[in-house]
Design a protein around this motif. Sequence first.
Motif, PDB file in Angstrom:
ATOM      1  N   MET A 213       0.688  -1.237   0.093  1.00 46.99           N
ATOM      2  CA  MET A 213      -0.132   0.013   0.152  1.00 46.99           C
ATOM      3  C   MET A 213       1.317   1.243  -0.345  1.00 46.99           C
ATOM      4  SD  MET A 213      -3.060  -1.033   1.943  1.00 46.99           S
ATOM      5  CE  MET A 213      -4.372   0.454   2.212  1.00 46.99           C
ATOM      6  N   VAL A 214       0.492   2.513  -0.695  1.00 49.13           N
ATOM      7  CA  VAL A 214       0.850   2.984  -1.045  1.00 49.13           C
ATOM      8  C   VAL A 214       0.717   4.371  -1.435  1.00 49.13           C
ATOM      9  CG1 VAL A 214       1.723   2.581  -3.751  1.00 49.13           C
ATOM     10  CG2 VAL A 214       3.189   4.275  -1.954  1.00 49.13           C
ATOM     11  N   SER A 215       1.240   5.736  -0.836  1.00 54.25           N
ATOM     12  CA  SER A 215       0.117   6.711  -1.378  1.00 54.25           C
ATOM     13  C   SER A 215       0.834   7.914  -2.134  1.00 54.25           C
ATOM     14  CB  SER A 215       0.108   7.562  -0.161  1.00 54.25           C
ATOM     15  OG  SER A 215      -1.145   7.190   1.189  1.00 54.25           O
ATOM     16  N   LYS A 216       1.769   8.717  -2.137  1.00 58.52           N
ATOM     17  CA  LYS A 216       2.259   9.549  -3.290  1.00 58.52           C
ATOM     18  C   LYS A 216       3.018   9.827  -3.126  1.00 58.52           C
ATOM     19  CE  LYS A 216      -1.119  13.568  -4.502  1.00 58.52           C
ATOM     20  NZ  LYS A 216      -1.333  14.864  -4.079  1.00 58.52           N
ATOM     21  N   PHE A 217       3.692   8.835  -1.869  1.00 62.08           N
ATOM     22  CA  PHE A 217       6.036   9.684  -2.084  1.00 62.08           C
ATOM     23  C   PHE A 217       5.790   7.220  -2.445  1.00 62.08           C
ATOM     24  CE2 PHE A 217       5.356  12.382   1.309  1.00 62.08           C
ATOM     25  CZ  PHE A 217       4.933  13.816   0.638  1.00 62.08           C
ATOM     26  N   ASP A 218       6.694   7.671  -3.740  1.00 61.90           N
ATOM     27  CA  ASP A 218       6.832   6.140  -4.231  1.00 61.90           C
ATOM     28  C   ASP A 218       7.790   5.766  -4.532  1.00 61.90           C
ATOM     29  OD1 ASP A 218       7.842   7.921  -6.131  1.00 61.90           O
ATOM     30  OD2 ASP A 218       6.454   7.117  -7.311  1.00 61.90           O
ATOM     31  N   HIS A 219       9.187   5.696  -3.611  1.00 63.88           N
ATOM     32  CA  HIS A 219      10.726   5.552  -3.466  1.00 63.88           C
ATOM     33  C   HIS A 219      10.656   4.657  -2.725  1.00 63.88           C
ATOM     34  CE1 HIS A 219       9.819   8.425   0.546  1.00 63.88           C
ATOM     35  NE2 HIS A 219      10.650   7.744   0.599  1.00 63.88           N
TER      36      HIS A 219
ATOM     37  N   ASN B 125      -4.392   4.932  -2.375  1.00 64.54           N
ATOM     38  CA  ASN B 125      -5.812   6.049  -2.239  1.00 64.54           C
ATOM     39  C   ASN B 125      -5.438   7.395  -3.227  1.00 64.54           C
ATOM     40  OD1 ASN B 125      -3.407   6.612  -0.673  1.00 64.54           O
ATOM     41  ND2 ASN B 125      -4.609   8.372   0.834  1.00 64.54           N
ATOM     42  N   HIS B 126      -4.200   7.852  -4.289  1.00 63.98           N
ATOM     43  CA  HIS B 126      -4.188   8.360  -5.538  1.00 63.98           C
ATOM     44  C   HIS B 126      -4.017   7.493  -6.276  1.00 63.98           C
ATOM     45  CE1 HIS B 126      -3.734  11.442  -2.913  1.00 63.98           C
ATOM     46  NE2 HIS B 126      -3.035  10.743  -1.354  1.00 63.98           N
ATOM     47  N   PRO B 127      -4.154   8.276  -7.594  1.00 66.86           N
ATOM     48  CA  PRO B 127      -4.387   7.599  -8.904  1.00 66.86           C
ATOM     49  C   PRO B 127      -2.723   6.429  -9.142  1.00 66.86           C
ATOM     50  CG  PRO B 127      -5.129   9.511  -9.523  1.00 66.86           C
ATOM     51  CD  PRO B 127      -4.417   9.904  -7.904  1.00 66.86           C
ATOM     52  N   ARG B 128      -2.516   6.151 -10.010  1.00 65.32           N
ATOM     53  CA  ARG B 128      -1.477   5.102 -10.831  1.00 65.32           C
ATOM     54  C   ARG B 128      -0.046   6.737 -10.919  1.00 65.32           C
ATOM     55  NH1 ARG B 128      -0.996  -0.074 -13.492  1.00 65.32           N
ATOM     56  NH2 ARG B 128       0.959  -0.298 -14.187  1.00 65.32           N
ATOM     57  N   GLU B 129      -0.568   7.370 -11.762  1.00 62.05           N
ATOM     58  CA  GLU B 129      -0.142   8.488 -12.471  1.00 62.05           C
ATOM     59  C   GLU B 129       0.888   8.996 -11.030  1.00 62.05           C
ATOM     60  OE1 GLU B 129      -3.188   8.641 -12.546  1.00 62.05           O
ATOM     61  OE2 GLU B 129      -2.867   7.463 -14.630  1.00 62.05           O
ATOM     62  N   SER B 130       0.245   8.815  -9.963  1.00 58.69           N
ATOM     63  CA  SER B 130       0.784   9.563  -8.536  1.00 58.69           C
ATOM     64  C   SER B 130       2.375   9.294  -8.118  1.00 58.69           C
ATOM     65  CB  SER B 130       0.010   9.097  -7.824  1.00 58.69           C
ATOM     66  OG  SER B 130      -0.458  10.548  -7.314  1.00 58.69           O
ATOM     67  N   ILE B 131       2.589   7.749  -8.436  1.00 60.53           N
ATOM     68  CA  ILE B 131       3.194   6.842  -8.302  1.00 60.53           C
ATOM     69  C   ILE B 131       4.228   6.356  -9.210  1.00 60.53           C
ATOM     70  CG2 ILE B 131       2.766   5.608  -6.103  1.00 60.53           C
ATOM     71  CD1 ILE B 131       2.104   3.398  -7.767  1.00 60.53           C
ATOM     72  N   GLU B 132       4.470   7.445 -10.305  1.00 55.07           N
ATOM     73  CA  GLU B 132       5.229   6.915 -11.617  1.00 55.07           C
ATOM     74  C   GLU B 132       6.513   6.834 -11.502  1.00 55.07           C
ATOM     75  OE1 GLU B 132       5.489  11.037 -13.862  1.00 55.07           O
ATOM     76  OE2 GLU B 132       5.600  12.063 -11.525  1.00 55.07           O
TER      77      GLU B 132
END
Length: 284
Positions: A91-97, A121-128
């Motif tokens: 599970m992840v939000s906007k910080f994808d490191h 909880n955010h769109p896939r594009e948020s973890i590009e």
Amino acid sequence: MAEPLVLTLSCADRPGITARVTSFLFAGGGNILEAQQFNDRSSKAFFMRVEFDPGNWERDHLCDQFVGLANEFEMGWKLAQCDRPKRVLIMVSKFDHCLADLLYRWRIGELAMEPVAIISNHPRESIEHAHLGGIPFHQLPVTPETRPEQEAEVRKLADRYDAELVILARYMQILSDRQAEHFAGRCINIHHSFLPGFKGAKPYHQAYERGVKMIGASAHYVTADLDEGPIIHQAAEPVTHADSPDQLVRKGRNIESRVLAEAVRLHLEERVLLNGHRTVVFGN
């Protein structure tokens, strides 16, 4: 040749446990490859991890035969296959490191896991920055009003994918008590601070305001108590008065990724045993 197995156990401490366990394995032709134990004198509890070649033992037969010994010592125990990848839901939000780092380590064979799904909880594009490949992705937005329904959907997905471990890779939502209880002992969170200090939001900014000389990160099992679950792994790094909050965040990202990956590895390899609010971690 049979794949190596790992036996983990805990019980009240008393003389003879190690001798009985090793003799039991020897009787079936088992060959011990690695063995570690810990006697907690404060709680008078005993913990042990044994990795072994089962020899003549079939896993199911070994389990059946070990029950008698386990009952005699009132053990909590588990027998697992060493190299079998565990099914993991991340599970992840906007910080994808942290997510990107976990997936990289998985792809190069460093982590014995099978990522079965990613939930955000955010769109896939948020973890590009994290290359998901063919891993199923589920966007589950959440608000205070919709949290019960969203968490119910997370539980359904975990069941659908038969997830054995849930990793909160900078998932910036607080789990409800029900959710924390549901995933007890199989949900790891990375907290971007050196617990027990600087809990809650913006710990690096808290650290900056206090003028700390060390920052760190902590990976722990999730419990109903916010950021107070049993700690699996921690690391710290020196900082100076010249570091701004943004620089602390940059340095923190590196620590967070390392600490979470190490905690996940330890869990996957059955090296973490719960000891009340603490953990016993058998390293290698």
